[in-house]
Design an enzyme around this catalytic site. Structure first.
Site, PDB file in Angstrom:
ATOM      1  N   LYS A   1     -12.239  -1.971  -5.911  1.00  0.00           N
ATOM      2  CA  LYS A   1     -12.484  -0.699  -5.954  1.00  0.00           C
ATOM      3  C   LYS A   1     -11.815   0.604  -6.529  1.00  0.00           C
ATOM      4  O   LYS A   1     -12.425   1.511  -7.691  1.00  0.00           O
ATOM      5  CB  LYS A   1     -13.724  -0.303  -4.824  1.00  0.00           C
ATOM      6  CG  LYS A   1     -12.445   0.142  -4.107  1.00  0.00           C
ATOM      7  CD  LYS A   1     -13.195   1.820  -3.709  1.00  0.00           C
ATOM      8  CE  LYS A   1     -11.686   2.773  -2.820  1.00  0.00           C
ATOM      9  NZ  LYS A   1     -11.936   3.915  -2.937  1.00  0.00           N
TER      10      LYS A   1
ATOM     11  N   LYS B   1       0.797  -1.596   0.414  1.00  0.00           N
ATOM     12  CA  LYS B   1      -0.326   0.264   0.324  1.00  0.00           C
ATOM     13  C   LYS B   1       0.501   1.319   0.113  1.00  0.00           C
ATOM     14  O   LYS B   1       0.619   2.426  -0.628  1.00  0.00           O
ATOM     15  CB  LYS B   1      -1.183   0.171   1.225  1.00  0.00           C
ATOM     16  CG  LYS B   1      -1.889  -1.000   1.301  1.00  0.00           C
ATOM     17  CD  LYS B   1      -3.265  -0.036   2.157  1.00  0.00           C
ATOM     18  CE  LYS B   1      -4.404  -1.595   1.938  1.00  0.00           C
ATOM     19  NZ  LYS B   1      -5.327  -1.012   3.188  1.00  0.00           N
TER      20      LYS B   1
ATOM     21  N   LYS C   1      -6.771  -9.220  -8.385  1.00  0.00           N
ATOM     22  CA  LYS C   1      -8.055  -9.510  -7.256  1.00  0.00           C
ATOM     23  C   LYS C   1      -9.158  -8.007  -7.811  1.00  0.00           C
ATOM     24  O   LYS C   1      -9.103  -7.040  -7.913  1.00  0.00           O
ATOM     25  CB  LYS C   1      -7.814  -9.129  -5.267  1.00  0.00           C
ATOM     26  CG  LYS C   1      -8.777  -9.111  -4.323  1.00  0.00           C
ATOM     27  CD  LYS C   1      -8.030  -8.989  -3.364  1.00  0.00           C
ATOM     28  CE  LYS C   1      -9.500  -9.492  -2.529  1.00  0.00           C
ATOM     29  NZ  LYS C   1      -8.764  -9.310  -0.987  1.00  0.00           N
TER      30      LYS C   1
END
Length: 349
Positions: A213, A118, A210
């Site tokens: 959004k 991240k 995966k």
């Protein structure tokens, strides 16, 4: 798992809930409420660990918190039987996190792969909150002394850290725990619960990634609030390969897009992949996709409609969160009272 054991899980309010959230988490939450004591949390404290332009700011955070809550209720989670709440309303999450920060070790956090993913290359610019995310997750679980946590593959490492923190706390304060007459394993070592055939739903545009959004293409995912026409369009445009569907599961190897679509059909229908392939194997994707459209619309249409109805009644959604937070706080406060006694903090009695 006996009903006396406690399940905790959370979902981030980051907007655009999609099929992956539903099949990977929410549908299993619904099943678990029949047999377990369940606490389901909208983890808004976790949501703000990334830059504000990512989580959208105050109005968007509030909207998304209500949207996740609405999805829980629309999917069939009973807010009277279970506890549904948002994390920030229970201060004990943050309070326990500080104590756990003094128990956890830098070496443990430095091994967390999700932070590396991240934060990307600019780790020096990442928030301390993002780095400390796994410790807050441990507090989320252990402030309720939860025994089981439904997790996906990407959260297994964080659950292992929760176990490590629980074990170290129990060891570090073993004499104090014993002197207070408490269970030596004051914090249980939470066990992972991997449920359902589709715990990892992949992108409709790339079966190796995966469903997310954050993907630039809206055609990569089916959002829970998509209408029937949009669902149909996305399924029909989903990436496939030129070969017919195989007749056996081993034929899905090295065919990620085919495997993903069969997995989605399997999860939505509650039918094993092998049975899906017996029905559709040897045929072209066009026929299979038409059947998948009908199934997805039948399953997701009522869910999306109920979410929209609940979105129009924010007062009710907020009342669920307020009631759930009060019930959650009662459990968390009891844990924190014992933790303060164990650590040696003087507190009001």
């Amino acid at each position: 798992m006996p009903a006396t054991e406690r399940v905790f899980s959370g979902v981030q309010p980051t907007g655009n809930l999609h099929l992956g959230n539903y099949l990977g988490a929410i549908v299993n939450f619904v099943k678990m409420q029949e047999n377990y004591n369940c606490i389901y949390c909208v983890v808004d404290l976790h949501a703000i660990t990334v830059p504000v332009d990512v989580w959208g700011g105050p109005a968007e955070l509030a909207r998304c918190t209500r949207e996740v809550t609405a999805a829980f209720i629309a999917a069939g989670i009973d807010p009277k039987k279970n506890i549904i709440f948002n994390q920030s309303q229970v201060a004990e999450h943050s309070e326990l996190t500080w104590i756990f920060n003094c128990v956890a070790r830098l070496g443990w956090l430095n091994r967390m792969t999700q932070f590396k993913e991240k934060a990307g290359k600019d780790r020096e610019n990442a928030s301390v909150g993002l780095y400390d995310y796994p410790v807050l997750m441990a507090s989320d679980i252990l402030v309720y002394r939860a025994t089981h946590v439904p997790v996906g593959d990407d959260q297994k490492q964080h659950l292992e850290l929760s176990r490590d923190i629980a074990q170290k706390f129990n060891n570090d304060f073993s004499d104090s725990i014993k002197s207070l007459g408490l269970d030596p394993t004051f914090f249980p070592l939470p066990e992972p619960v991997i449920t359902g055939p589709a715990t990892r739903v992949m992108s409709l545009r790339d079966g190796t990634k995966k469903m997310s959004k954050s993907d630039a293409s809206d055609y990569s995912r089916i959002n829970l609030n998509d209408d029937a026409d949009t669902i149909a369009q996305k399924v029909k445009k989903a990436k496939t390969d030129p070969e017919p569907l195989p007749t056996e599961e081993k034929g899905l190897e090295a065919r990620p897009e085919a495997d993903n679509l069969v997995g989605i059909y399997s999860a939505l229908s509650g039918t094993p992949k092998a049975d899906v392939l017996r029905e559709f194997g040897g045929g072209q994707f066009s026929n299979f996709k038409n059947n998948l459209v009908d199934l997805a619309v039948a399953k997701l249409g009522p869910l999306g409609a109920e979410m929209k109805r609940l979105a129009a009644d924010p007062g009710y959604v907020d009342s669920v969160l307020i009631d759930g937070s009060a019930r959650a706080r009662a459990i968390a406060a009891e844990t924190m009272s014992s933790v303060k006694d164990i650590v040696g903090f003087i507190r009001k009695r």
